[in-house]
Write a protein that holds these residues in place. Structure first.
Motif, PDB file in Angstrom:
ATOM      1  N   GLY A 138       0.833  -1.172   0.104  1.00 28.69           N
ATOM      2  CA  GLY A 138      -0.057  -0.062  -0.068  1.00 28.69           C
ATOM      3  C   GLY A 138       0.880   1.069   0.163  1.00 28.69           C
ATOM      4  N   ILE A 139       2.296   1.249  -0.305  1.00 23.39           N
ATOM      5  CA  ILE A 139       2.919   2.367  -0.371  1.00 23.39           C
ATOM      6  C   ILE A 139       3.453   2.579  -1.934  1.00 23.39           C
ATOM      7  CG2 ILE A 139       5.190   3.367   0.412  1.00 23.39           C
ATOM      8  CD1 ILE A 139       5.129   0.910   2.557  1.00 23.39           C
ATOM      9  N   LYS A 140       3.208   4.110  -2.195  1.00 24.80           N
ATOM     10  CA  LYS A 140       3.353   4.440  -3.682  1.00 24.80           C
ATOM     11  C   LYS A 140       4.680   5.123  -3.518  1.00 24.80           C
ATOM     12  CE  LYS A 140       1.389   6.964  -7.563  1.00 24.80           C
ATOM     13  NZ  LYS A 140       2.219   6.023  -8.741  1.00 24.80           N
ATOM     14  N   LEU A 141       5.598   5.024  -4.339  1.00 23.29           N
ATOM     15  CA  LEU A 141       6.959   5.743  -4.205  1.00 23.29           C
ATOM     16  C   LEU A 141       6.566   7.120  -4.722  1.00 23.29           C
ATOM     17  CD1 LEU A 141       9.577   3.170  -5.245  1.00 23.29           C
ATOM     18  CD2 LEU A 141       8.963   4.148  -2.929  1.00 23.29           C
ATOM     19  N   GLU A 142       7.549   8.143  -4.233  1.00 24.62           N
ATOM     20  CA  GLU A 142       7.540   9.617  -4.614  1.00 24.62           C
ATOM     21  C   GLU A 142       8.813   9.961  -4.675  1.00 24.62           C
ATOM     22  OE1 GLU A 142       4.550  11.840  -2.629  1.00 24.62           O
ATOM     23  OE2 GLU A 142       2.971  10.571  -3.215  1.00 24.62           O
ATOM     24  N   PRO A 143       9.783   9.611  -5.584  1.00 21.52           N
ATOM     25  CA  PRO A 143      11.076   9.767  -5.370  1.00 21.52           C
ATOM     26  C   PRO A 143      11.359  11.203  -5.590  1.00 21.52           C
ATOM     27  CG  PRO A 143      10.951   7.773  -6.642  1.00 21.52           C
ATOM     28  CD  PRO A 143       9.639   8.221  -6.477  1.00 21.52           C
ATOM     29  N   GLU A 144      12.306  11.798  -4.894  1.00 21.07           N
ATOM     30  CA  GLU A 144      12.920  13.239  -5.135  1.00 21.07           C
ATOM     31  C   GLU A 144      13.773  13.195  -6.478  1.00 21.07           C
ATOM     32  OE1 GLU A 144      14.530  16.986  -2.709  1.00 21.07           O
ATOM     33  OE2 GLU A 144      12.943  15.432  -1.755  1.00 21.07           O
ATOM     34  N   PHE A 145      14.563  12.035  -6.443  1.00 23.07           N
ATOM     35  CA  PHE A 145      15.583  11.969  -7.543  1.00 23.07           C
ATOM     36  C   PHE A 145      15.342  10.596  -8.216  1.00 23.07           C
ATOM     37  CE2 PHE A 145      17.502  14.591  -4.356  1.00 23.07           C
ATOM     38  CZ  PHE A 145      18.005  15.718  -5.033  1.00 23.07           C
ATOM     39  N   GLU A 146      15.466  10.739  -9.469  1.00 21.02           N
ATOM     40  CA  GLU A 146      15.290   9.563 -10.443  1.00 21.02           C
ATOM     41  C   GLU A 146      16.664   9.538 -11.405  1.00 21.02           C
ATOM     42  OE1 GLU A 146      11.577  10.035 -12.224  1.00 21.02           O
ATOM     43  OE2 GLU A 146      10.539   8.561 -10.979  1.00 21.02           O
ATOM     44  N   LEU A 147      17.553   8.833 -11.213  1.00 17.00           N
ATOM     45  CA  LEU A 147      18.808   8.722 -11.842  1.00 17.00           C
ATOM     46  C   LEU A 147      18.987   7.655 -12.830  1.00 17.00           C
ATOM     47  CD1 LEU A 147      20.904   9.619  -8.692  1.00 17.00           C
ATOM     48  CD2 LEU A 147      19.772  11.378 -10.144  1.00 17.00           C
ATOM     49  N   GLY A 148      19.681   7.627 -13.993  1.00 15.98           N
ATOM     50  CA  GLY A 148      20.172   6.710 -14.982  1.00 15.98           C
ATOM     51  C   GLY A 148      21.291   5.952 -14.635  1.00 15.98           C
ATOM     52  N   SER A 149      21.910   6.271 -13.472  1.00 15.14           N
ATOM     53  CA  SER A 149      23.492   5.476 -13.026  1.00 15.14           C
ATOM     54  C   SER A 149      23.258   5.004 -11.932  1.00 15.14           C
ATOM     55  CB  SER A 149      24.611   6.688 -13.333  1.00 15.14           C
ATOM     56  OG  SER A 149      25.641   6.103 -12.728  1.00 15.14           O
ATOM     57  N   TYR A 150      23.734   3.678 -11.705  1.00 17.29           N
ATOM     58  CA  TYR A 150      23.715   3.138 -10.420  1.00 17.29           C
ATOM     59  C   TYR A 150      24.702   4.054  -9.306  1.00 17.29           C
ATOM     60  CZ  TYR A 150      23.828  -0.130  -6.630  1.00 17.29           C
ATOM     61  OH  TYR A 150      23.928  -0.947  -5.494  1.00 17.29           O
ATOM     62  N   ASP A 151      26.024   4.289  -9.998  1.00 14.97           N
ATOM     63  CA  ASP A 151      26.862   4.637  -9.374  1.00 14.97           C
ATOM     64  C   ASP A 151      26.424   6.094  -8.570  1.00 14.97           C
ATOM     65  OD1 ASP A 151      28.496   2.588  -9.527  1.00 14.97           O
ATOM     66  OD2 ASP A 151      29.734   3.688 -11.080  1.00 14.97           O
ATOM     67  N   LEU A 152      25.625   6.949  -9.365  1.00 13.87           N
ATOM     68  CA  LEU A 152      24.944   8.128  -8.676  1.00 13.87           C
ATOM     69  C   LEU A 152      24.160   8.097  -7.933  1.00 13.87           C
ATOM     70  CD1 LEU A 152      24.460  10.231 -12.061  1.00 13.87           C
ATOM     71  CD2 LEU A 152      26.124  10.606 -10.413  1.00 13.87           C
ATOM     72  N   LEU A 153      23.446   6.887  -7.331  1.00 10.90           N
ATOM     73  CA  LEU A 153      22.563   6.428  -6.379  1.00 10.90           C
ATOM     74  C   LEU A 153      23.505   6.687  -5.182  1.00 10.90           C
ATOM     75  CD1 LEU A 153      20.500   3.557  -7.539  1.00 10.90           C
ATOM     76  CD2 LEU A 153      19.737   5.929  -7.416  1.00 10.90           C
ATOM     77  N   LEU A 154      24.647   6.122  -5.232  1.00 12.81           N
ATOM     78  CA  LEU A 154      25.481   6.034  -4.101  1.00 12.81           C
ATOM     79  C   LEU A 154      26.319   7.388  -3.937  1.00 12.81           C
ATOM     80  CD1 LEU A 154      27.204   2.565  -4.956  1.00 12.81           C
ATOM     81  CD2 LEU A 154      25.771   3.124  -2.836  1.00 12.81           C
ATOM     82  N   GLU A 155      26.517   8.132  -4.920  1.00 11.30           N
ATOM     83  CA  GLU A 155      27.065   9.322  -4.741  1.00 11.30           C
ATOM     84  C   GLU A 155      26.069  10.368  -4.218  1.00 11.30           C
ATOM     85  OE1 GLU A 155      30.193  10.226  -5.055  1.00 11.30           O
ATOM     86  OE2 GLU A 155      30.762   8.179  -5.271  1.00 11.30           O
ATOM     87  N   PHE A 156      25.045  10.411  -4.612  1.00 10.16           N
ATOM     88  CA  PHE A 156      23.786  11.225  -3.963  1.00 10.16           C
ATOM     89  C   PHE A 156      23.406  10.922  -2.571  1.00 10.16           C
ATOM     90  CE2 PHE A 156      21.081  13.470  -7.396  1.00 10.16           C
ATOM     91  CZ  PHE A 156      22.461  13.752  -8.427  1.00 10.16           C
ATOM     92  N   ALA A 157      23.591   9.836  -2.150  1.00 12.92           N
ATOM     93  CA  ALA A 157      23.619   9.358  -0.950  1.00 12.92           C
ATOM     94  C   ALA A 157      24.696   9.767  -0.064  1.00 12.92           C
ATOM     95  CB  ALA A 157      23.227   8.035  -0.737  1.00 12.92           C
ATOM     96  N   LYS A 158      25.767   9.591  -0.528  1.00  9.99           N
ATOM     97  CA  LYS A 158      27.112  10.010   0.031  1.00  9.99           C
ATOM     98  C   LYS A 158      27.037  11.584   0.725  1.00  9.99           C
ATOM     99  CE  LYS A 158      30.750  10.987  -2.218  1.00  9.99           C
ATOM    100  NZ  LYS A 158      32.179  10.830  -2.943  1.00  9.99           N
ATOM    101  N   ILE A 159      26.497  12.298  -0.290  1.00  9.35           N
ATOM    102  CA  ILE A 159      26.583  14.009  -0.047  1.00  9.35           C
ATOM    103  C   ILE A 159      25.098  14.279   0.391  1.00  9.35           C
ATOM    104  CG2 ILE A 159      28.485  14.319  -1.890  1.00  9.35           C
ATOM    105  CD1 ILE A 159      25.925  15.488  -3.339  1.00  9.35           C
ATOM    106  N   ASN A 160      24.369  13.225   1.221  1.00  5.62           N
ATOM    107  CA  ASN A 160      23.342  13.623   1.877  1.00  5.62           C
ATOM    108  C   ASN A 160      22.279  14.336   1.132  1.00  5.62           C
ATOM    109  OD1 ASN A 160      24.545  12.682   4.467  1.00  5.62           O
ATOM    110  ND2 ASN A 160      26.031  14.328   4.026  1.00  5.62           N
ATOM    111  N   LEU A 161      21.922  13.936  -0.078  1.00  3.79           N
ATOM    112  CA  LEU A 161      20.916  14.381  -0.886  1.00  3.79           C
ATOM    113  C   LEU A 161      19.509  13.637  -0.608  1.00  3.79           C
ATOM    114  CD1 LEU A 161      22.372  15.164  -4.262  1.00  3.79           C
ATOM    115  CD2 LEU A 161      21.821  16.768  -2.179  1.00  3.79           C
ATOM    116  N   GLY A 162      19.742  12.465  -0.006  1.00  4.66           N
ATOM    117  CA  GLY A 162      18.438  11.711   0.480  1.00  4.66           C
ATOM    118  C   GLY A 162      18.658  10.195   0.510  1.00  4.66           C
TER     119      GLY A 162
END
Length: 299
Positions: free
Chosen positions: A214-238
């Motif tokens: 019953g949970i519908k996602l509402e992402p703030e960032f949608e990225l095309g690169s897996y490595d960018l997921l980690l980099e965005f998390a590293k700099i505390n973007l979410g």
């Protein structure tokens, strides 16, 4: 057609040796059998191919003309047979693989190295794309096999799971300090989420699971690169949704931190898939075996 081809093979040997008896020894046949075979060929072509003499035989003008063509044809057939043998022995050929960037980097490279070391004459062609894209390439014949995220909802594909993977959520230092207790899935939407783009099979898998809760996602960032997921998390973007097995370096070095969840997303697999209706080439079959053997050794 097979009988006619056999006649031509005998014809070539007789023409080279200019003797029925010598040709018979070469072919491990009786001289009478060779003579009868050539009479049959002359009868079928309604043409005299040999002139008999005391020393043996010689080609007539018509026979000499035919000899040049048949000799070339037999050599081409022999070359084709040798090439087929090369493919079977994996001393020639090409292996076309459809795979995503992330799986190439974190899963496939070591197996490519092993395969190349064992079969250096096989050329690689890697075509990158999402699971949906490489599946389409497989069905169009542009690749031989695909290495991708499972599950695949496609009954036309043979699917061989190879490695179990676990989807998790990670964050940087700031969010680590904020999130002290195990997090409920429904609390995710209260945080800035970082996900792969919507056409990703990994994204679909997590989305489907959360929707079942019953949970519908509402992402703030949608990225095309897996490595960018980690980099965005590293700099505390979410908070990023990643795969634990493909994020080991970041996790072990403390660059990002796994968020403890009250419920866990069910594990899934990375695997190899190919069309059920198309037999694997020798190179493709051996490549699949290399991956399966590697996984067995790591268990």
């Amino acid at each position: 057609m097979v009988n006619k081809l056999d006649l031509y093979r005998i014809f070539i040997i007789v023409g080279q040796h200019e003797s029925f008896s010598k040709a018979a020894k070469h072919l491990y046949m009786t001289q009478s059998a060779v003579s009868q075979a050539m009479k049959q060929l002359e009868k079928e072509l309604d043409t005299r191919l040999f002139t008999r003499n005391q020393k043996g035989v010689s080609l007539t003008d018509e026979g000499a003309l035919l000899f040049d063509y048949v000799y070339s044809a037999i050599n081409l057939i022999r070359t084709g047979e040798e090439k087929i043998l090369e493919f079977k022995n994996l001393t020639a050929g090409e292996l076309k693989i459809g795979v995503g960037d992330t799986i190439s980097k974190y899963f496939l490279l070591s197996y490519l190295e092993t395969f190349h070391n064992n079969y250096p004459k096989i050329r690689f062609k890697l075509v990158n794309g999402t699971t949906t894209e490489v599946t389409a390439l497989l069905k169009s014949g542009d690749v031989d096999v695909i290495v991708c995220n499972f599950p695949l909802k496609d009954p036309t594909l043979e699917q061989l799971p190879c490695m179990e993977i676990q989807d998790i959520f990670v964050c940087g230092e700031v969010y680590k300090q904020k999130i002290k207790e195990p997090l409920a899935m429904k609390a995710l939407n209260e945080l800035p989420l970082i996900f792969l783009e919507p056409n990703s099979n990994s994204r679909h898998y997590v989305e489907d699971f959360l929707l079942s809760k019953g949970i519908k996602l509402e992402p703030e960032f949608e990225l095309g690169s897996y490595d960018l997921l980690l980099e965005f998390a590293k700099i505390n973007l979410g908070i990023a949704c990643v795969t634990r097995e493909f994020s080991k370096e970041y996790l072990q070095k403390g660059i990002v931190h796994e968020i403890q969840m009250k419920d866990q997303i069910p594990p899934r697999n990375v695997g190899v898939a190919y069309l059920k209706s198309v037999p694997l080439s020798p190179a493709s079959k051996k490549f699949v075996e290399v991956i399966q053997e590697g996984q067995n050794e790591s268990c």
